[in-house]
Design a protein around this motif. Structure first.
Motif, PDB file in Angstrom:
ATOM      1  N   LYS A   1      44.625 -41.247 -32.206  1.00 35.08           N
ATOM      2  CA  LYS A   1      44.904 -42.706 -32.368  1.00 35.08           C
ATOM      3  C   LYS A   1      45.446 -42.667 -34.328  1.00 35.08           C
TER       4      LYS A   1
ATOM      5  N   GLN B   1      32.600 -47.201 -39.079  1.00 33.40           N
ATOM      6  CA  GLN B   1      33.921 -47.607 -38.081  1.00 33.40           C
ATOM      7  C   GLN B   1      34.053 -47.054 -36.050  1.00 33.40           C
TER       8      GLN B   1
ATOM      9  N   ALA C   1      40.406 -48.348 -25.003  1.00 38.19           N
ATOM     10  CA  ALA C   1      39.032 -47.217 -24.923  1.00 38.19           C
ATOM     11  C   ALA C   1      38.963 -48.728 -24.178  1.00 38.19           C
TER      12      ALA C   1
ATOM     13  N   ILE D   1      34.949 -43.041 -27.253  1.00 37.95           N
ATOM     14  CA  ILE D   1      35.261 -43.078 -28.681  1.00 37.95           C
ATOM     15  C   ILE D   1      34.889 -41.863 -29.703  1.00 37.95           C
TER      16      ILE D   1
ATOM     17  N   THR E   1      42.238 -49.481 -31.147  1.00 38.97           N
ATOM     18  CA  THR E   1      41.786 -47.819 -30.979  1.00 38.97           C
ATOM     19  C   THR E   1      39.826 -48.731 -29.844  1.00 38.97           C
TER      20      THR E   1
ATOM     21  N   SER F   1      34.166 -41.932 -33.541  1.00 39.24           N
ATOM     22  CA  SER F   1      34.936 -41.701 -34.469  1.00 39.24           C
ATOM     23  C   SER F   1      34.223 -41.585 -35.679  1.00 39.24           C
TER      24      SER F   1
ATOM     25  N   ASP G   1      40.532 -50.033 -35.790  1.00 42.78           N
ATOM     26  CA  ASP G   1      39.822 -49.693 -35.068  1.00 42.78           C
ATOM     27  C   ASP G   1      39.460 -50.104 -33.694  1.00 42.78           C
TER      28      ASP G   1
ATOM     29  N   GLY H   1      45.139 -52.574 -26.347  1.00 37.99           N
ATOM     30  CA  GLY H   1      44.968 -52.044 -27.804  1.00 37.99           C
ATOM     31  C   GLY H   1      45.581 -53.157 -28.663  1.00 37.99           C
TER      32      GLY H   1
ATOM     33  N   GLN I   1      33.805 -50.977 -33.983  1.00 44.02           N
ATOM     34  CA  GLN I   1      34.957 -50.027 -32.198  1.00 44.02           C
ATOM     35  C   GLN I   1      33.540 -50.392 -31.370  1.00 44.02           C
TER      36      GLN I   1
ATOM     37  N   ASP J   1      39.642 -41.977 -32.876  1.00 44.53           N
ATOM     38  CA  ASP J   1      40.738 -42.500 -34.244  1.00 44.53           C
ATOM     39  C   ASP J   1      39.964 -41.233 -35.769  1.00 44.53           C
TER      40      ASP J   1
ATOM     41  N   VAL K   1      39.198 -41.514 -26.563  1.00 40.16           N
ATOM     42  CA  VAL K   1      39.867 -41.788 -27.678  1.00 40.16           C
ATOM     43  C   VAL K   1      39.386 -41.666 -28.476  1.00 40.16           C
TER      44      VAL K   1
END
Length: 340
Positions: A191, A46, A264, A141, A260, A143, A257, A280, A50, A173, A171
């Motif tokens: 998210k 992930q 970001a 992010i 997201t 992840s 992904d 996004g 991203q 996810d 952020v």
């Protein structure tokens, strides 16, 4: 839990995103090319997907990860070949991997391993790198790894609290206990997909109640994707249905992904959250037209952004704060459950 401060002003030129990608995976995908097996070997997971999308949008990105074993040695070279800036911790463990066969037109799993749990000292080093790098970044992010045992859930609470508390918009996810931990630390944007919430995509009332719950739990803004249905978004500007351009999919995986990553990247550029949702959505819509996960084109995303419609939902435009709206959503959901 108090929500983190709003996105910092990017007037100083901060346009970098830091991605906490604790344990990337080695991906091997076999496709058919005129009856001949076509083998693709890439870095994945992930966080890597991203980061790839953030980079394709022209925003600098730094990946903080741990690499170990034979898969880790391969991943180091594959990530470097993509030009992604990395901060890596080496350790005595093995990163995950999978082999997927797509020659039939369907994705068939041949072999898959989520990766070993990260040793404590390795996890501490990755945590420290992430905090250090994100302190002067425009956004971060969080992840998740491929398997539930790779990292402890509480690391997401600590990262969300430490980064958000020091002015870096976070952020996340994530899903399940990882999401709950991150919410406890406070998020700029949470998210999540309808599937991860365990709610049918068509049950909008239940999803809106979940949006209110996620906000109350610690997310300043919330975005819930619903597969091919319009996403739902709660921001400082109200509650919206996010209507994205409809494009023929090549591979629906990776849209979330990419969404997201797009948000970001927009936050790192200093855009408000509502506009970040539009960016996004455009990134996610474009990614489904491509076979490579986390791939896109900045120019195409910018053009698609102009075609994303944020349609206010009833009761979502006459509020002054997300808290006010969340209370109204919760009250409406309770009323719906109590009707006979």
């Amino acid at each position: 839990m108090a929500c983190p401060p709003p996105s910092r002003d990017a007037s100083a030129g901060v346009t970098r995103v830091v991605v906490f990608a604790p344990s990337p995976v080695l991906t091997v995908v076999i496709e058919d090319r005129g009856g001949v097996p076509d083998v693709h070997v890439h870095a994945g997971g992930q966080g890597v997907w991203q980061a790839r999308m953030v980079s394709s949008m022209g925003v600098d990105v730094t990946v903080c990860a741990a690499l170990g074993g034979e898969t880790g040695r391969l991943l180091r070279h594959l990530i470097a070949d993509e030009g992604l800036d990395t901060r890596v911790v080496d350790g005595a463990f093995t990163n995950g991997s999978y082999v997927h066969d797509r020659r039939s037109g369907e994705r068939v799993t041949v072999a898959e391993h989520p990766g070993d749990p990260l040793p404590r000292h390795v996890l501490d080093e990755v945590y420290g790198l992430t905090v250090t790098e994100a302190l002067d970044a425009g956004a971060a992010i969080l992840s998740g790894p491929a398997g539930p045992a790779v990292v402890p859930d509480d690391i997401y609470r600590r990262l969300a609290s430490d980064l958000g508390g020091n002015g870096c918009p976070v952020v996340a996810d994530l899903a399940g206990d990882r999401l709950a931990a991150a919410l406890d630390g406070g998020l700029a944007v949470a998210k999540v997909s309808h599937e991860e919430l365990g709610i049918d995509a068509g049950d909008r009332d239940a999803l809106l109640a979940a949006v209110a719950d996620l906000h109350a739990a610690g997310a300043r803004a919330v975005v819930v994707s619903r597969a091919d249905r319009p996403a739902l978004a709660l921001t400082d500007d109200g509650l919206f249905e996010v209507r994205m351009p409809r494009l023929a999919p090549a591979d629906p995986r990776g849209a979330g992904d990419s969404m997201t990553a797009g948000m970001a990247a927009a936050l790192a550029r200093g855009l408000p959250v509502t506009e970040a949702v539009r960016v996004g959505a455009a990134a996610g819509a474009l990614n489904v037209t491509r076979h490579g996960l986390g791939t896109g084109d900045r120019g195409a995303i910018e053009k698609l952004t102009a075609r994303v419609d944020l349609v206010p939902l009833p009761g979502g435009t006459a509020v002054t704060t997300p808290d006010d709206l969340a209370h109204r959503l919760a009250a409406g959901a309770d009323g719906g459950r109590n009707r006979r």
